[in-house]
Design an enzyme around this catalytic site. Structure first.
Site, PDB file in Angstrom:
ATOM      1  N   GLY A  18     -21.363  26.685  19.367  1.00  0.00           N
ATOM      2  CA  GLY A  18     -21.955  26.573  18.029  1.00  0.00           C
ATOM      3  C   GLY A  18     -23.373  26.045  17.964  1.00  0.00           C
ATOM      4  O   GLY A  18     -24.113  26.367  17.038  1.00  0.00           O
ATOM      5  N   ASP A  20     -17.140  17.257  11.953  1.00  0.00           N
ATOM      6  CA  ASP A  20     -16.134  17.437  10.918  1.00  0.00           C
ATOM      7  C   ASP A  20     -15.211  16.216  10.955  1.00  0.00           C
ATOM      8  O   ASP A  20     -15.527  15.184  10.368  1.00  0.00           O
ATOM      9  CB  ASP A  20     -15.425  18.769  11.225  1.00  0.00           C
ATOM     10  CG  ASP A  20     -14.437  19.196  10.180  1.00  0.00           C
ATOM     11  OD1 ASP A  20     -14.662  18.931   8.999  1.00  0.00           O
ATOM     12  OD2 ASP A  20     -13.419  19.819  10.542  1.00  0.00           O
TER      13      ASP A  20
HETATM   14  P1  IMP Z   1     -14.384  17.992  14.754  1.00  0.00           P
HETATM   15  O1  IMP Z   1     -13.833  17.630  16.087  1.00  0.00           O
HETATM   16  O2  IMP Z   1     -13.289  18.066  13.708  1.00  0.00           O
HETATM   17  O3  IMP Z   1     -15.513  17.092  14.289  1.00  0.00           O
HETATM   18  O4  IMP Z   1     -14.873  19.466  14.839  1.00  0.00           O
HETATM   19  C1  IMP Z   1     -16.019  19.803  15.436  1.00  0.00           C
HETATM   20  C2  IMP Z   1     -16.043  21.273  15.759  1.00  0.00           C
HETATM   21  O5  IMP Z   1     -15.234  22.054  14.874  1.00  0.00           O
HETATM   22  C3  IMP Z   1     -17.441  21.779  15.571  1.00  0.00           C
HETATM   23  O6  IMP Z   1     -18.195  21.620  16.735  1.00  0.00           O
HETATM   24  C4  IMP Z   1     -17.201  23.221  15.191  1.00  0.00           C
HETATM   25  O7  IMP Z   1     -17.112  24.001  16.342  1.00  0.00           O
HETATM   26  C5  IMP Z   1     -15.887  23.220  14.465  1.00  0.00           C
HETATM   27  N1  IMP Z   1     -16.084  23.194  13.003  1.00  0.00           N
HETATM   28  C6  IMP Z   1     -15.848  22.173  12.160  1.00  0.00           C
HETATM   29  N2  IMP Z   1     -16.145  22.488  10.888  1.00  0.00           N
HETATM   30  C7  IMP Z   1     -16.586  23.766  10.940  1.00  0.00           C
HETATM   31  C8  IMP Z   1     -17.080  24.675   9.929  1.00  0.00           C
HETATM   32  O8  IMP Z   1     -17.182  24.389   8.728  1.00  0.00           O
HETATM   33  N3  IMP Z   1     -17.449  25.896  10.384  1.00  0.00           N
HETATM   34  C9  IMP Z   1     -17.389  26.279  11.691  1.00  0.00           C
HETATM   35  N4  IMP Z   1     -16.953  25.455  12.650  1.00  0.00           N
HETATM   36  C10 IMP Z   1     -16.547  24.211  12.283  1.00  0.00           C
HETATM   37 MG    MG Z   2     -18.602  23.120  18.113  1.00  0.00          MG
END
Ligand code: IMP
Ligand code: MG
Length: 173
Positions: free
Chosen positions: A43, A102
């Site tokens: 990403g 996120d």
């Molecule tokens: P976390 O571990 O929940 O903070 O998620 C992080 C990863 O989830 C990011 O690096 C993204 O790859 C994916 N992610 C979280 N939210 C989104 C979104 O709104 N769109 C696309 N990918 C997301």
């Molecule tokens: Mg990611």
């Protein structure tokens, strides 16, 4: 074929202007030194590309990949390292470059792994942050944009591997 065209949330010009400002902020914090950027695949690859092109001075890059998503829009809560760095980071000023924070679980996991490798400093730059979704408290030193709890795509971010090529951040409705 992607089924829908996302609605623009952050347009191309706004994105580029903010990334340039972040690059200047980062360079002010490391005025003379070499900065080692750790891009979290997939990403963050466009963010890394634009960020380092807006930076003066010495920069090195490396890549790692991990996943917490099974391909949908909800987190499994599990983080897996699928590609490690090519080089060590001991004694370096390293900055993790992430697309979005996120729940924070992915970043927390990465920061723990990387801090254990004794960098001189470890900071984090995220293009996007969704603070209302946080499950764990993580430090993010440079944030591009704080956004609401919406699933976003484009500019590197995907939904089921689609939309990464959009030059803007969009919302799927
Ligand atoms: P976390 O571990 O929940 O903070 O998620 C992080 C990863 O989830 C990011 O690096 C993204 O790859 C994916 N992610 C979280 N939210 C989104 C979104 O709104 N769109 C696309 N990918 C997301
Ligand atoms: Mg990611």
């Amino acid at each position: 074929m992607p089924p829908t065209t996302p609605t623009v949330l952050i347009g191309e010009d706004e994105l580029q202007a903010r990334i340039t400002a972040l690059a200047h902020e980062i360079r002010q914090d490391f005025p003379a030194g070499q900065i080692h950027f750790i891009c979290v695949l997939k990403g963050a690859f466009l963010f890394l590309g634009d960020l380092i092109r807006a930076l003066d001075g010495h920069v090195t890059i490396d890549f790692m990949a991990c996943s917490s998503y099974a391909g949908g829009t909800t987190s499994s809560g599990e983080v897996r390292l699928s590609k490690d760095l090519d080089a060590g980071i001991e004694g370096r000023d390293a900055i993790v470059v992430e697309d979005i924070v996120d729940t924070g679980l992915t970043l927390h996991y990465l920061q723990e792994i990387l801090l254990a490798r004794s960098p001189r400093s470890l900071r984090t730059a995220c293009l996007l942050s969704k603070p209302s979704r946080r499950k764990i408290d993580v430090t993010v030193d440079y944030v591009g944009f704080t956004i609401e709890d919406k699933f976003v795509v484009g500019y590197g971010l995907d939904y089921a591997e689609q939309y990464r090529n959009l030059p803007y951040i969009g919302v799927l409705e």
